[in-house]
Motif scaffolding. Structure first.
Motif, PDB file in Angstrom:
ATOM      1  N   SER A 180      17.969 -29.124 -20.942  1.00  0.00           N
ATOM      2  CA  SER A 180      16.568 -29.257 -21.293  1.00  0.00           C
ATOM      3  C   SER A 180      16.445 -30.506 -22.440  1.00  0.00           C
ATOM      4  N   LYS A 235      14.022 -30.953 -15.182  1.00  0.00           N
ATOM      5  CA  LYS A 235      13.591 -29.375 -14.695  1.00  0.00           C
ATOM      6  C   LYS A 235      14.297 -29.303 -13.631  1.00  0.00           C
ATOM      7  N   ARG A 249      11.439 -28.673 -22.565  1.00  0.00           N
ATOM      8  CA  ARG A 249      10.776 -27.359 -22.499  1.00  0.00           C
ATOM      9  C   ARG A 249       9.382 -27.200 -22.847  1.00  0.00           C
TER      10      ARG A 249
END
Length: 248
Positions: A105, A60, A122
């Motif tokens: 991601s 992230k 995610r």
């Protein structure tokens, strides 16, 4: 550090390095790029309450860090506060020993039984799983331009879908880093850190060595000024690294 380190990862944008330890703790240190002789400063300790931290990886954009444990769990930790974001149990049938970032991601994990899993960060969910070797996989890296994983195995071989070749030094390859499309850096059981060419397959030159211990992990700093290496001597070694020295 005081405890054996199993993994190391550099933050993708700032001078911060994380090390996962045998007692399950996670240490964050800030380091200076202006003065290579200055000692890193520990800025955060995370007591994750897991058996040990076998694998660590920033995700992230560096806001969180993933940890893999011998209890088959995955723990996501907030980098600023050290608080737990998410925990997944029974993620592998064997110990997770390595993470690698694939896309923004998407990450991949490998375990001690030769299983590779692909995860969506995610939702912290697995959407693919496969096996690539008969022996255990010691490390993997990703070639984004051709969407291929390059794997090293305990039998001393490198592979992807089209090629496999042996390390001429006949030592187990424990870890590797992609330098560019034609070269990787490997850390071996005999303590050597080598620059290795891909097609032609050869060791181009040695970079450094840990004479008494096998190299367990390698990692680049976000600006590639430092190459970090871990062996089981309770030390994180930062090598001043210059791409110009390793020009083809």
């Amino acid at each position: 550090m005081g405890k054996l380190a199993f993994d190391v990862d550099f933050h993708p944008s700032v001078n911060l390095v994380a090390t996962g330890l045998i007692d399950g703790d996670l240490h964050f240190h800030r380091y200076s790029t202006d003065n290579a002789n200055s000692d890193p400063v520990r800025v955060l300790d995370v007591h994750a309450r897991i058996e040990s931290c076998r694998a660590a990886r920033f995700i992230k954009g560096g806001r969180a860090l993933l940890m893999g444990s011998p209890d088959f769990s995955i723990l996501a930790t907030n980098v600023k506060s050290g608080s737990t974001i998410a925990r997944l149990d029974n993620t592998h049938e064997a110990v997770t020993n390595r993470w690698i970032s694939l896309m923004e991601s998407t990450i991949a994990s490998i375990d001690d039984d030769d299983c590779i899993k692909v995860w969506d960060t995610r939702e912290y969910s697995c959407y693919n799983s496969f096996e690539a070797h008969e022996d255990y996989i010691s490390d993997i890296t990703f070639a984004s331009d051709v969407m291929k994983l390059l794997a090293t195995s305990g039998d001393g071989t490198l592979s992807d879908c089209s090629d496999r070749f042996a390390d001429p030094s006949s030592n187990s390859i424990n870890t590797m880093l992609k330098l560019d499309e034609d070269r990787i850096i490997t850390g071996s059981e005999n303590g050597m850190i080598n620059l290795v060419g891909i097609v032609p397959n050869r060791i181009i030159q040695p970079i450094d060595e840990h004479s008494e211990y096998p190299v367990k992990r390698l990692a680049f700093s976000h600006d590639r000024k430092f190459l970090g290496s871990i062996v089981h001597d309770q030390m994180l070694k930062d090598l001043a690294f210059s791409l110009s020295v390793l020009e083809p």
